[in-house]
Structure formats: C-alpha cells, structure tokens
Design an enzyme around this catalytic site. Structure first.
Site, PDB file in Angstrom:
ATOM      1  N   ALA A   1      70.567  -7.652-124.903  1.00 45.91           N
ATOM      2  CA  ALA A   1      69.996  -7.066-126.117  1.00 45.91           C
ATOM      3  C   ALA A   1      69.007  -5.973-125.722  1.00 45.91           C
ATOM      4  O   ALA A   1      68.424  -6.014-124.633  1.00 45.91           O
ATOM      5  CB  ALA A   1      69.295  -8.151-126.913  1.00 45.91           C
TER       6      ALA A   1
ATOM      7  N   GLY B   1      72.421 -11.039-123.578  1.00 44.35           N
ATOM      8  CA  GLY B   1      73.452 -10.746-124.574  1.00 44.35           C
ATOM      9  C   GLY B   1      74.700 -10.150-123.931  1.00 44.35           C
ATOM     10  O   GLY B   1      75.806 -10.291-124.459  1.00 44.35           O
TER      11      GLY B   1
ATOM     12  N   GLU C   1      76.618 -13.047-122.851  1.00 47.03           N
ATOM     13  CA  GLU C   1      77.093 -13.745-124.063  1.00 47.03           C
ATOM     14  C   GLU C   1      78.294 -13.016-124.665  1.00 47.03           C
ATOM     15  O   GLU C   1      79.246 -13.637-125.136  1.00 47.03           O
ATOM     16  CB  GLU C   1      75.953 -13.847-125.079  1.00 47.03           C
TER      17      GLU C   1
ATOM     18  N   GLU D   1      66.981 -14.768-120.694  1.00 48.71           N
ATOM     19  CA  GLU D   1      66.151 -14.689-121.909  1.00 48.71           C
ATOM     20  C   GLU D   1      64.854 -15.480-121.798  1.00 48.71           C
ATOM     21  O   GLU D   1      63.818 -15.083-122.328  1.00 48.71           O
ATOM     22  CB  GLU D   1      66.947 -15.197-123.124  1.00 48.71           C
TER      23      GLU D   1
HETATM   24  C1  LIG Z   1      66.447 -12.965-134.092  1.00 47.37           C
HETATM   25  C2  LIG Z   1      67.726 -12.778-133.406  1.00 47.37           C
HETATM   26  C3  LIG Z   1      67.731 -11.686-132.406  1.00 47.37           C
HETATM   27  C4  LIG Z   1      68.939 -11.818-131.562  1.00 47.37           C
HETATM   28  C5  LIG Z   1      68.736 -11.193-130.263  1.00 47.37           C
HETATM   29  C6  LIG Z   1      69.790 -11.669-129.338  1.00 47.37           C
HETATM   30  C7  LIG Z   1      69.175 -12.018-128.077  1.00 47.37           C
HETATM   31  C8  LIG Z   1      69.681 -11.622-126.957  1.00 47.37           C
HETATM   32  C9  LIG Z   1      68.933 -11.965-125.829  1.00 47.37           C
HETATM   33  C10 LIG Z   1      68.903 -10.855-124.769  1.00 47.37           C
HETATM   34  O1  LIG Z   1      69.872 -10.301-124.390  1.00 47.37           O
HETATM   35  S1  LIG Z   1      67.365 -10.508-124.217  1.00 47.37           S
HETATM   36  C11 LIG Z   1      67.653  -9.356-122.913  1.00 47.37           C
HETATM   37  C12 LIG Z   1      68.221 -10.049-121.746  1.00 47.37           C
HETATM   38  N1  LIG Z   1      68.296  -9.109-120.641  1.00 47.37           N
HETATM   39  C13 LIG Z   1      67.387  -9.058-119.713  1.00 47.37           C
HETATM   40  O2  LIG Z   1      66.451  -9.811-119.680  1.00 47.37           O
HETATM   41  C14 LIG Z   1      67.566  -7.993-118.673  1.00 47.37           C
HETATM   42  C15 LIG Z   1      66.288  -7.238-118.497  1.00 47.37           C
HETATM   43  N2  LIG Z   1      66.436  -6.218-117.486  1.00 47.37           N
HETATM   44  C16 LIG Z   1      66.381  -6.466-116.177  1.00 47.37           C
HETATM   45  O3  LIG Z   1      66.256  -7.564-115.709  1.00 47.37           O
HETATM   46  C17 LIG Z   1      66.447  -5.273-115.267  1.00 47.37           C
HETATM   47  O4  LIG Z   1      65.994  -4.173-115.972  1.00 47.37           O
HETATM   48  C18 LIG Z   1      67.879  -5.005-114.753  1.00 47.37           C
HETATM   49  C19 LIG Z   1      68.857  -4.919-115.898  1.00 47.37           C
HETATM   50  C20 LIG Z   1      68.290  -6.121-113.791  1.00 47.37           C
HETATM   51  C21 LIG Z   1      67.889  -3.657-114.008  1.00 47.37           C
HETATM   52  O5  LIG Z   1      66.905  -3.674-113.006  1.00 47.37           O
HETATM   53  P1  LIG Z   1      66.544  -2.346-112.197  1.00 47.37           P
HETATM   54  O6  LIG Z   1      65.477  -2.734-111.224  1.00 47.37           O
HETATM   55  O7  LIG Z   1      67.764  -1.738-111.695  1.00 47.37           O
HETATM   56  O8  LIG Z   1      65.947  -1.323-113.249  1.00 47.37           O
HETATM   57  P2  LIG Z   1      64.712  -1.468-114.224  1.00 47.37           P
HETATM   58  O9  LIG Z   1      63.656  -0.523-113.794  1.00 47.37           O
HETATM   59  O10 LIG Z   1      64.329  -2.893-114.408  1.00 47.37           O
HETATM   60  O11 LIG Z   1      65.327  -0.995-115.613  1.00 47.37           O
HETATM   61  C22 LIG Z   1      65.738   0.357-115.802  1.00 47.37           C
HETATM   62  C23 LIG Z   1      65.350   0.761-117.197  1.00 47.37           C
HETATM   63  O12 LIG Z   1      66.127   0.014-118.123  1.00 47.37           O
HETATM   64  C24 LIG Z   1      65.283  -0.616-119.061  1.00 47.37           C
HETATM   65  N3  LIG Z   1      65.894  -1.875-119.475  1.00 47.37           N
HETATM   66  C25 LIG Z   1      66.418  -2.823-118.680  1.00 47.37           C
HETATM   67  N4  LIG Z   1      66.938  -3.804-119.407  1.00 47.37           N
HETATM   68  C26 LIG Z   1      66.756  -3.477-120.696  1.00 47.37           C
HETATM   69  C27 LIG Z   1      67.081  -4.103-121.916  1.00 47.37           C
HETATM   70  N5  LIG Z   1      67.729  -5.280-121.970  1.00 47.37           N
HETATM   71  N6  LIG Z   1      66.711  -3.493-123.052  1.00 47.37           N
HETATM   72  C28 LIG Z   1      66.077  -2.298-123.036  1.00 47.37           C
HETATM   73  N7  LIG Z   1      65.736  -1.643-121.899  1.00 47.37           N
HETATM   74  C29 LIG Z   1      66.086  -2.240-120.747  1.00 47.37           C
HETATM   75  C30 LIG Z   1      63.984  -0.828-118.314  1.00 47.37           C
HETATM   76  O13 LIG Z   1      62.908  -0.988-119.194  1.00 47.37           O
HETATM   77  C31 LIG Z   1      63.890   0.458-117.509  1.00 47.37           C
HETATM   78  O14 LIG Z   1      63.452   1.470-118.361  1.00 47.37           O
HETATM   79  P3  LIG Z   1      61.962   2.032-118.224  1.00 47.37           P
HETATM   80  O15 LIG Z   1      61.927   3.161-119.180  1.00 47.37           O
HETATM   81  O16 LIG Z   1      61.777   2.381-116.791  1.00 47.37           O
HETATM   82  O17 LIG Z   1      61.076   0.897-118.655  1.00 47.37           O
END
Ligand SMILES: CCCCCC/C=C/CC(=O)SCCNC(=O)CCNC(=O)[C@H](O)C(C)(C)COP(=O)(O)OP(=O)(O)OC[C@H]1O[C@@H](n2cnc3c(N)ncnc32)[C@H](O)[C@@H]1OP(=O)(O)O
Length: 719
Positions: free
Chosen positions: A61, A100, A103, A123
């Site tokens: 997400a 997500g 999922e 999450e």
């Molecule tokens: C009420 C109902 C609502 C329903 C909602 C449904 C719920 C769904 C649950 C989810 O999916 S929650 C999200 C789960 N995903 C994560 O936790 C992944 C988070 N990201 C990471 O762990 C890492 O970023 C990565 C994907 C492993 C990549 O790591 P890397 O070291 O290569 O790069 P980063 O510097 O961490 O990230 C680059 C850049 O991307 C942004 N970012 C990463 N993931 C997300 C994301 N899921 N959403 C938005 N942005 C994301 C990160 O912030 C970096 O950007 P920035 O500008 O430098 O901050």
C-alpha cells in the site's frame, strides 16, 4: 497507474507503474481494476500476468496515502475480483512483494518469483496488519505456525524460503516475466477452483489453543507495549477458527483499531524519518545531494578495545580492507583472536565465508599510511586522542579522512591537532559496534562537505542508520541522556527506588530501565567522565557541599557506589545485585535500599511517595527539553534526527516514534506545563527549565512535528 499489453498472442500483461516501488496508490489500484477487467473481457486472452515496472513487483500500500482522505478502489474487493477470475492470473515477482504487494500476489492463482526477490508482510512494523486478506490467506496457504512467524515479525523472506514454504509456485534465475508468461500459457484453460486460496481450509494444527497461547505470550513479551503484533495474532487466530468471510470481518475490525492508533502514526513517522535522515544537511550548506564522498577501499581502526574490535568487524563485513592497529602487543594478539571469532560467528549466522583475510593487524600506527579513512577508537581520554590525531596527521597519505569514535569529546579540538582539520569528523558508533544500527556522524565547523559525505556513505555501506549531527558535548544522544540520568538520581534522593524508576521506564517501552542499563554499561564509565569534569570529587576535597557542584544541584549517588567498587554487572553489584561478577539477572539489593535510607538521613532528605507518572515526566520531559535545546542550537536539522538516534541507539520504543514525536503526541502545551511545574518544585535544576524553543512552538500554536523544520526556519529568520 497500470499499463496493459498483450504478449505471446493470448496472455494479458499488466504492469504496475508507480516508481520507485510501485506502491498501490489510488491510481495504481484503479489501473489494476481497469486492466484486469479488460483482460478478462478480451476473448483472445487466455491467461493474465501481473508484474511491476523496473524489476520491482510491489512495495505494498502507498504509505504516503495513510492519514489522508483515501480515495479510489479498495484493495480487498480488487483482490477478490482477481481471485474470482475465470482465467488464470499469475504474479511475476521480481525485486520485492511486500505487504499489499504480497497480498495482491496471494489473490493471484499462481506466483512465479525471481531467485533474488524478497517477500513479506511487514505491516506490523508500521503498526498495522495485512488487512487485504493477508492474515486470512497466508495461514490457509502455508499453515498457522509459519504464517504467525511471518506476520507477527514482519520478516522478509527470500524466494528460496518462499518456495519451500509454498508461498510461490516457481523460482527462476532468469527472465521472471517470460517464465510467468510461459507458466500462464501452461495453465490456461485448466480448472481454477483449487487455486483460490480463500477457499482453502486452514491446515489443521494440533492443540491450536496451546499454540496461540504460547505465541501470544511471546509476542506480548517482545512487543514492549506495541499493539500491532497482538492484533496480528488475533487475526491469524480468526483464520484458524472462523470461515473465511468471518475471518475477513475480524481482520477489518482489528485493522480499523490499528489504523487510527497513535502507534501506527508513530511507526509510519519513524519509517519516513529513517529515510529523511539520509537527506542530511549542515548549517554551512553542505548537503547529501551536492557533497561527493571520497571512495573508501582501505579503512583503519586505531585501538582494539571493545569498540575498536566491533568497528573492525563491521568494516570487514561491509567488504572493506581493514588495518587494525593496537600498540600493546598482548592486546593486539587478544584482539586478533576476538575479531576473528566475531567474524566467524557472524559469517556462520549469515551463511557466508568469514572475511578473515580482510583484516590485517599491526602494532605500528605507521601501518595506516595507505588508508583512505581512519577511525580512532582509543580510550576516551582527550590527551591520548590528541596524540593519536597528531600522529595520524603525520603518517597518513594526503586526503585521508580522519574520524574519532569519541562518544562526546570535542571533535573540533581534535581536528585542530591535524594539518587538515577539514578532513576530520566524528563517527560515533554504539556498542557493540558490529551489531548496533546507529551511527552519529559529527561535523565540526571546519569539516568539509566531502568528509561528512564520506563518513555518511561509509555508514550506509556498513548497514548503519547514520545521522549527521553538529559538534557539542555528548553530541545528540549522550547530551540528552545527561538530564535523563540526572533526574533518575534525583528521584532516588527524593524517595524512589531503582526498581520503581526502572519499572516506569520499562512499562513505557524501554527494553531496560535507566538503572539496569547503567549496571550493564558500567557505573565507572560515567564516574570517569564526571571526575574528568571535576564533578565527582570526594566530599570535602573540593570544598563544595555534597549535593551542589558547580553551582547546581548534583547527586553524588553514582560516585558513592563507585567508591564502594560497585560498577554494575561486571562486579556483581551496582544499583542491583547479581549472582556473580558478570551475572545478568538483576535482583533487588537490600544493601542498596538501606544505603539510600542512610544517604537521605545524612542529608536531611525526607522520602516522599513518587508515582510512575512523575518518574516518566521528570526523566522523559527533561530529556525532551534538551532535545528542544539541541534543535534550537542547530545541532541537528530536524526532530527526525533526534528521534532516529533515540530509537536506534537508546532503546526508545519505536511505537512511540522517538522523544520529539512523543512530545508532539502528548501535546507541547502539556509538556511545557509539566516542565514548568517540576521546575517550580526544583528551581535548582536548570534542565527542568523549559527551553525557549518549546515556549515559542507553543506560542506558534503547537504545530505537529512534521512542520517543526519549517517553523524553526521561520523562527530563526525572525531572530
Ligand atoms: C483502512 C484500510 C486500509 C487498507 C490498507 C491496506 C493495507 C496494506 C498494508 C500495506 O501494504 S502497508 C505497506 C507495506 N509495505 C512496506 O512496509 C514496505 C515499506 N518499504 C520498504 O520496506 C522499503 O522501502 C523497500 C520497499 C524494501 C525498499 O527499500 P530501499 O532501501 O530500496 O529504498 P527506500 O529508501 O526504503 O525506499 C525508496 C523510496 O520509496 C518509498 N517507499 C517505499 N515503500 C513505500 C510504500 N509502501 N509506500 C510509499 N512509499 C514507499 C520510500 O519512502 C522512499 O522514498 P523517499 O522519498 O526516499 O522517502
């Protein structure tokens, strides 16, 4: 967005497009809904493949959408529609499939992953649970114990582990999309009923009640007050005990509670704060995106005590050639053995070959002549460090970056001992240096942008969370620790016990209270510093009253314990007693309690009842107040720097965001009011006097923490 194309004649290919991680934003969700509909409606299409752009399947997400008015299609019905499709849908997983993203893949009928892909439901680390069916589908697919492990820990797994667990159907070392298309063609037209995970019964597990009780107990213990891991267990229990649709209802209910919780806000703040500290800047205008680091191939470590050994291991594990210097021959031999052992154990854990040949040892400082960067890690003594820096300045090749691992001494003063003060920075590691994630990179007024960038980049290479901070006594972490410790001592004088203070802090979420922590790190460490500062002189020697030093309230309790040889765990006695020297299980010590009574009686102090709330306010608000002073002094660029330092280096519970985030959650007005209250009761304690930045923020309407940088800039420009 999602792009649609047709490949191999009859396969609809859907490509998620939202760089950098193809997060499931509203536009991406809408794109998936539209393209799936198109593929299913196209009579020429026999099967569908979903992939992500640029070799990244999906990071889950879009976290940036949380806390906003979320629009667009919901994930749950979108994934249901994919699972219900009458044509096979195959997820082609490259890079990552997280949250997500996984999922979505679990809603597909098949999953093909690249061998280097990582998968997981992280999450819980954001204070949430996998609420797009993850808690209901994963246990049905891989069984309750394995699903509990992945969901409650948020662990990322490799494609190989995913294959072994049954999360994916095929792993390929080559073109994942090609393999997925081929796979899709091979299953086109075959019945899909057995591929819809939501219809699976949860695999039977013997004695389910005992399993869940055991897991819940473990999770509660390690969660330290975090609620998401507990909700994860409850959701998986629903999968194991309820029909799918009822389980989904339970998942939704639990998620609704988590989604709006302060803990989820704190953890999501922490996620972005961790990334924000990488975009560092200094008051002199040096910045992460304009300062070019020097390449570092050979690094040297001077001094192979506990810190130096850990640093050498961390450098070697990061792939650098390391020159390890210890002038005392016997200690050099001991260090060599210790470093080799640490490298071997680390390599065994990670399943790689130990980097023993990366480290060379010498007793001669001249051996570092070719190093690109040197980290001094000798005893915390300014005179000794000065000598080392003069020597380094003479022997190192031009351009070598010289770093000190001091935990609080003046980096600028050390720089002034060298020919090139612009090449000197602090690299303050935390013990054990090969384990702890935090690194404070300390710049002095003369440190060049390149030197700061080099240390920051090296920290990243070593897997550290590096925070750039200005030069001041104790830098950020230890400077804030001082008022925290001081309050803990004063509370003992006023009637508290170490047990009470530690209980308050542990219930707050610290892994260890301040007194247990002090026993672990050694009471003599602080004693030495206080002696060097002329504070810890025996009563009478300075002519000062015992409880006032240098014009301020002072508690000599720690010094008195040290004078008795009570240095903590290492001597088997400190604020607690241990079964032996080096013992780790703290138990209450009657001697200490009668010592405190005697101390109070001697100084005419009457013990009063102190409650847990007062302990928290006195210790934490004093620490937070110092954080505001640090911001005011421009030692860090923003509150995120402080919060990351405290979460990664000092055990601040991550689900509380960090001290500055916590202050903003409590409410700045409340923090100010309580500090004023405690300062009125203790006017001789300057650390309780609210700092002017806190007052100014309250006067500006107590803006939320993400706006402090902006407000700080405005306030500073008005000065
Ligand atoms: C009420 C109902 C609502 C329903 C909602 C449904 C719920 C769904 C649950 C989810 O999916 S929650 C999200 C789960 N995903 C994560 O936790 C992944 C988070 N990201 C990471 O762990 C890492 O970023 C990565 C994907 C492993 C990549 O790591 P890397 O070291 O290569 O790069 P980063 O510097 O961490 O990230 C680059 C850049 O991307 C942004 N970012 C990463 N993931 C997300 C994301 N899921 N959403 C938005 N942005 C994301 C990160 O912030 C970096 O950007 P920035 O500008 O430098 O901050």
């Amino acid at each position: 967005m999602a792009q649609y194309s047709r490949v191999s004649g009859s396969v609809g290919l859907i490509t998620l497009q939202n760089p950098p991680v193809n997060a499931l934003s509203a536009a991406v969700r809408q794109g998936i809904v539209d393209t799936v509909k198109r593929a299913l409606g196209d009579p020429e299409v026999k099967a569908v493949v979903i992939r992500g752009q640029n070799g990244v399947f999906c990071g889950g997400a879009d976290i940036k959408e949380f806390g906003t008015n979320m629009s667009g299609p919901h994930l749950v019905p979108m994934i249901h529609a994919i699972e219900a499709a009458n044509k096979p849908v195959v997820a082609a997983i490259e890079g990552i499939a997280l949250g997500g993203g996984l999922e979505l893949a679990l809603g597909c009928h098949y999953r093909v992953a690249h061998s280097k892909a990582r998968l997981g439901l992280p999450e819980v680390t954001l204070g949430l649970l996998p609420a797009a069916g993850g808690t209901q589908r994963l246990p049905r697919l891989i069984g309750v114990p394995a699903a509990l492990d992945l969901i409650t820990k948020g662990r990322h797994i490799t494609a190989a582990e995913a294959l072994q667990l049954g999360v994916v159907d095929q792993v390929t070392g080559h073109g994942t999309v090609d393999a997925a298309v081929k796979f899709a063609l091979s299953v086109a037209g075959k019945p899909l009923d057995a591929r819809r995970i939501s219809t699976y019964p949860c695999p039977r597990t013997s004695d389910l009640d005992a399993l869940f009780e055991g897991v819940m107990q473990k999770v509660r213990q390690s969660a330290r007050g975090a609620i998401a891991p507990i909700a994860c267990v409850q959701a998986v229990r629903a999968a194991a005990t309820l029909p799918y649709l009822q389980g989904m209802e339970r998942e939704k209910e639990l998620m609704a509670t988590l989604f709006t919780s302060g803990q989820a806000r704190a953890l999501q703040y922490s996620f972005f704060a961790q990334r924000a500290v990488g975009r560092w800047s200094t008051p002199s205008g040096a910045r992460w995106d304009t300062s070019k680091p020097r390449p570092v191939h050979i690094a040297a470590v001077i001094g192979l005590g506990t810190m130096g050994r850990g640093i050498a291991v961390a450098l070697a594990q990061a792939g650098l050639s390391v020159i390890a210097v210890e002038t005392q021959e016997k200690q050099l031999m001991e260090a060599k053995q210790a470093v080799s052992g640490m490298l071997e154990r680390g390599a065994k854990r990670r399943g790689v070959a130990p980097a023993l040949d990366k480290v060379s040892y010498s007793h001669d400082i001249k051996a570092v002549a070719d190093a690109d960067l040197v980290i001094e890690a000798v005893f915390e003594d300014m005179a000794l460090k000065r000598t080392v820096f003069r020597q380094l300045s003479a022997v190192c090749k031009p351009g070598t970056v010289l770093c000190t691992n001091t935990s609080g001494l003046d980096v600028e003063h050390l720089a002034s001992q060298t020919r090139n003060p612009q090449l000197v920075v602090g690299m303050h590691f935390f013990a054990p240096a090969h384990v702890m994630k935090l690194l404070e990179v300390v710049y002095g007024p003369q440190s060049s942008p390149q030197a700061v960038a080099t240390a920051m980049q090296l920290g990243k290479k070593m897997g550290k969370v590096s925070v750039a901070v200005g030069n001041c006594r104790g830098f950020v972490g230890n400077r804030m620790l001082k008022p925290y410790l001081e309050q803990a001592f004063f509370l003992l004088e006023e009637g508290a016990t170490p047990e009470l203070v530690d209980r308050a802090l542990e219930e707050f979420g610290f892994p260890m209270g301040v007194f247990k922590m002090s026993d672990l790190s050694g009471l003599d460490v602080g004693w030495r510093v206080r002696k060097a500062d002329g504070l810890a002189e025996p009563v009478g020697a300075s002519g000062q009253p015992a409880r006032i030093r240098q014009g301020q309230r002072y508690s000599p309790l720690g010094d008195l314990l040290c004078e008795q040889g009570r240095f903590g765990q290492k001597t088997g006695r400190g604020w607690y007693q241990y079964d032996k020297s080096g013992g780790q299980v703290a138990s209450s010590d009657p001697w200490l309690h009668s010592f405190l009574e005697g101390y109070r009686a001697m100084h005419g102090l009457v013990a009063r009842r102190i409650d847990l709330q007062e302990v928290l306010e006195r210790c934490l608000y004093a620490l937070i107040n110092e954080g505001f002073r640090i911001l005011e002094d421009g030692i860090v660029a923003g509150p995120e720097d402080i919060d990351i330092i405290y979460v990664f280096g000092y055990g601040w519970p991550r689900h509380r965001g960090g001290p500055m985030f916590y202050a903003s959650m409590v409410g700045l007005e409340r923090v100010l009011e309580r500090l004023e209250h405690h300062h009125k009761a203790h006017p001789d304690v300057p650390h309780l006097q609210p700092c002017s930045l806190l007052r100014r923020l309250v006067s500006s309407g107590s803006p939320p923490v993400h706006r402090w940088r902006e407000v700080l800039k405005k306030l500073n420009s008005q000065l």
